[in-house]
Design an enzyme around this catalytic site. Structure first.
Site, PDB file in Angstrom:
ATOM      1  N   HIS A  53       1.875  10.552  12.281  1.00  0.00           N
ATOM      2  CA  HIS A  53       1.311   9.687  11.241  1.00  0.00           C
ATOM      3  C   HIS A  53      -0.175   9.968  11.097  1.00  0.00           C
ATOM      4  O   HIS A  53      -0.898  10.061  12.083  1.00  0.00           O
ATOM      5  CB  HIS A  53       1.515   8.218  11.629  1.00  0.00           C
ATOM      6  N   ASP A  83       4.154  -6.947   6.810  1.00  0.00           N
ATOM      7  CA  ASP A  83       2.969  -6.133   6.525  1.00  0.00           C
ATOM      8  C   ASP A  83       2.653  -6.125   5.033  1.00  0.00           C
ATOM      9  O   ASP A  83       1.489  -6.178   4.638  1.00  0.00           O
ATOM     10  CB  ASP A  83       3.155  -4.704   7.037  1.00  0.00           C
ATOM     11  N   ARG A 135      -4.904  -9.469   2.858  1.00  0.00           N
ATOM     12  CA  ARG A 135      -6.129  -8.869   3.431  1.00  0.00           C
ATOM     13  C   ARG A 135      -6.943  -8.170   2.350  1.00  0.00           C
ATOM     14  O   ARG A 135      -8.168  -8.213   2.338  1.00  0.00           O
ATOM     15  CB  ARG A 135      -5.761  -7.860   4.528  1.00  0.00           C
ATOM     16  N   SER A 158      -0.826  -3.283  11.621  1.00  0.00           N
ATOM     17  CA  SER A 158      -0.187  -2.915  10.354  1.00  0.00           C
ATOM     18  C   SER A 158       0.472  -1.530  10.483  1.00  0.00           C
ATOM     19  O   SER A 158       1.651  -1.341  10.154  1.00  0.00           O
ATOM     20  CB  SER A 158      -1.257  -2.916   9.253  1.00  0.00           C
ATOM     21  N   LYS A 160       4.895  -0.555  11.427  1.00  0.00           N
ATOM     22  CA  LYS A 160       5.739   0.316  10.601  1.00  0.00           C
ATOM     23  C   LYS A 160       6.233   1.522  11.405  1.00  0.00           C
ATOM     24  O   LYS A 160       7.379   1.949  11.266  1.00  0.00           O
ATOM     25  CB  LYS A 160       4.960   0.763   9.358  1.00  0.00           C
TER      26      LYS A 160
END
Ligand code: URA
Length: 462
Positions: free
Chosen positions: A82, A164, A171, A186, A190
């Site tokens: 990621h 999220d 946010r 967050s 995921k």
């Protein structure tokens, strides 16, 4: 339990219990806690921070708010990579087929990716520049594709971490995005919900990234590693440079073509170096061999063409036309190409990477809101990188777009993003630090390879 009391306790700096955090997440998702109370709680978290235990609780409650993908039936190690988001960051498109080609039948990359927003690009948008490529397989087809080909990439399914989606939207309008525990929970909720056993995080730092300093990026990386390891997964993070775009190409089809070049052994040196580095690290994290073995194999699957063939195979399996990879001219080209020239002899001393991303979006390659349509052929090819010498009138960048209006906007922004001067500023290294469960190893070498002499400077913590 009352939300009022939980807000008050956080405001006063108390450590919240797992039960209290579960109450907040579940109550907000179910609609029992209103936006105004959740906003106050988020601001209290923003100002007071969270301990390791609180951040882990928040992540796990968010993860449990929706579906969790079960990859345990795949007959090998499950890997995920990621990136926290950057400009010209197309590494996932190369890392996935490389790993699948390096350890067939042993390594499986089941990747859920996102779309680009504002200056950052998204892997899904890049893939959709390949005609026919579908990013919306259902879970059964997704797992079957991963099993058969060693890798597949899809968009996040609708019910993955609904907490999220709701919390991030709040946010975004309450000035509480830039909080390390909130960003870490967050992202990690995921990643954990996507199911892989081993997760390599590429935490970008610099003008084109969320994190502007190495210190901030190391803190975020440490928080995410602690969460993932605490949840029983193997997680490492590499803190890498986003003070300049990665490779030359920014924009969807242009980036796919650059990945093809890279997998065929003729990609830009920085991009090739970074994909080999990330692939080798993830190979090691997955228990498939040492980093050195991973690097040698990564170079091998580029040299013998098997990584490129794997990308074609995965593309075909997801409905994409692999002929466009064999001949990237078939990906299409923009109606207008415009060359930006160097104003004088000297050096390209600095690149404001975020502005390069904005320029590319203005040319049509990106979107300002998630509903905007994008032009897959638009973007920028930077022929010079930060630190390079230039001659007056030499082409520094080529802008690709569909209309004169877009060109005018993108050109003005790109000009403002590039600083020319007479001093040769050394370019920064690609890798700043590696964060593992054992702590932080700072890389000393500009070459960017994992430096065996790098010292452990601090323990991983939030
Ligand atoms: N990316 C995410 O997924 N979440 C954040 O909060 C920031 C970046």
């Amino acid at each position: 339990m009352r939300m009022y009391d939980v807000i008050e306790r956080k405001r006063e700096g108390a450590e919240l219990t797992d039960e209290e955090i579960g109450f907040v997440v579940d109550g907000y998702v179910s609609g029992e806690i209103p936006d105004y109370q959740m906003s106050a709680w988020l601001m209290a978290v923003f100002l007071r921070g969270m301990t390791d235990a609180e951040t882990r609780s928040l992540t796990l409650h968010m993860m449990a708010s929706g579906d969790v993908v079960d990859l345990s039936n795949l007959p090998g190690v499950t890997l995920d990579k990621h990136s926290t988001g950057g400009v010209g960051d197309k590494t996932s498109l190369a890392v996935m087929p490389m790993l699948a080609a390096m350890a067939p039948g042993r390594a499986f990359v089941a990747k859920m990716s996102g779309r680009g927003l504002r200056h950052t690009g998204g892997t899904l948008d890049k893939l959709e520049s390949i005609p026919g490529f579908t990013i919306s397989l259902d879970e059964e087809d997704f797992l079957a594709a991963v099993r058969a080909h060693g890798g597949a990439i899809i968009g996040q399914t609708g019910n993955l971490v609904p907490a999220d989606k709701l919390i991030y939207a709040l946010r975004d309008v309450t000035a509480t995005v830039d909080s390390i525990p909130l960003i870490a929970s967050s992202i990690m909720s995921k990643k954990l919900a996507a199911g892989a056993q081993c997760i390599l995080l590429d935490v970008k730092v610099g003008s084109g990234a969320f994190m502007k300093t190495v210190d901030e990026a190391v803190q975020l990386a440490s928080a995410m590693v602690a969460i993932g390891e605490g949840a029983g997964r193997r997680v490492e993070a590499m803190v890498t440079n986003m003070d300049r775009p990665l490779g030359h190409a920014v924009g969807n089809a242009l980036e796919v073509a650059e990945v093809v070049d890279t997998l065929r052994g003729r990609g830009p040196a920085d991009l090739t170096h970074e994909v080999v580095m990330l692939t080798a690290e993830l190979f090691h994290l997955g228990g498939l061999g040492t980093v050195a073995e991973g690097r040698a194999l990564a170079e091998h699957v580029i040299a013998d063409g098997s990584a490129f063939e794997k990308l074609c195979e995965i593309t075909t399996a997801q409905g994409g036309d692999a002929r466009t990879l064999r001949d990237p001219a078939l990906l299409g080209s923009a109606r207008i190409r415009h060359e930006l020239l160097a104003p004088a002899d000297g050096f390209l001393t600095a690149i404001d990477t975020e502005r390069v991303g904005v320029a590319s979006a203005e040319l049509g390659a990106g979107r300002l809101t998630l509903d905007d349509a994008i032009d897959h052929t638009a973007g920028i090819v930077l022929l010079k990188n930060q630190g390079d010498a230039v001659r007056a009138g030499e082409t520094v960048a080529v802008l690709h777009t569909a209309t004169e209006d877009r060109l005018a906007a993108g050109l003005a922004t790109l000009r403002a993003a590039l600083t020319f001067g007479t001093d040769a500023h050394a370019s920064e290294p690609l890798l700043f630090a590696t964060v593992t469960r054992d702590g932080v190893a700072y890389a000393n070498e500009a070459a960017g390879a994992r430096d065996p002499s790098a010292s452990i400077k601090s323990k991983g913590r939030i």
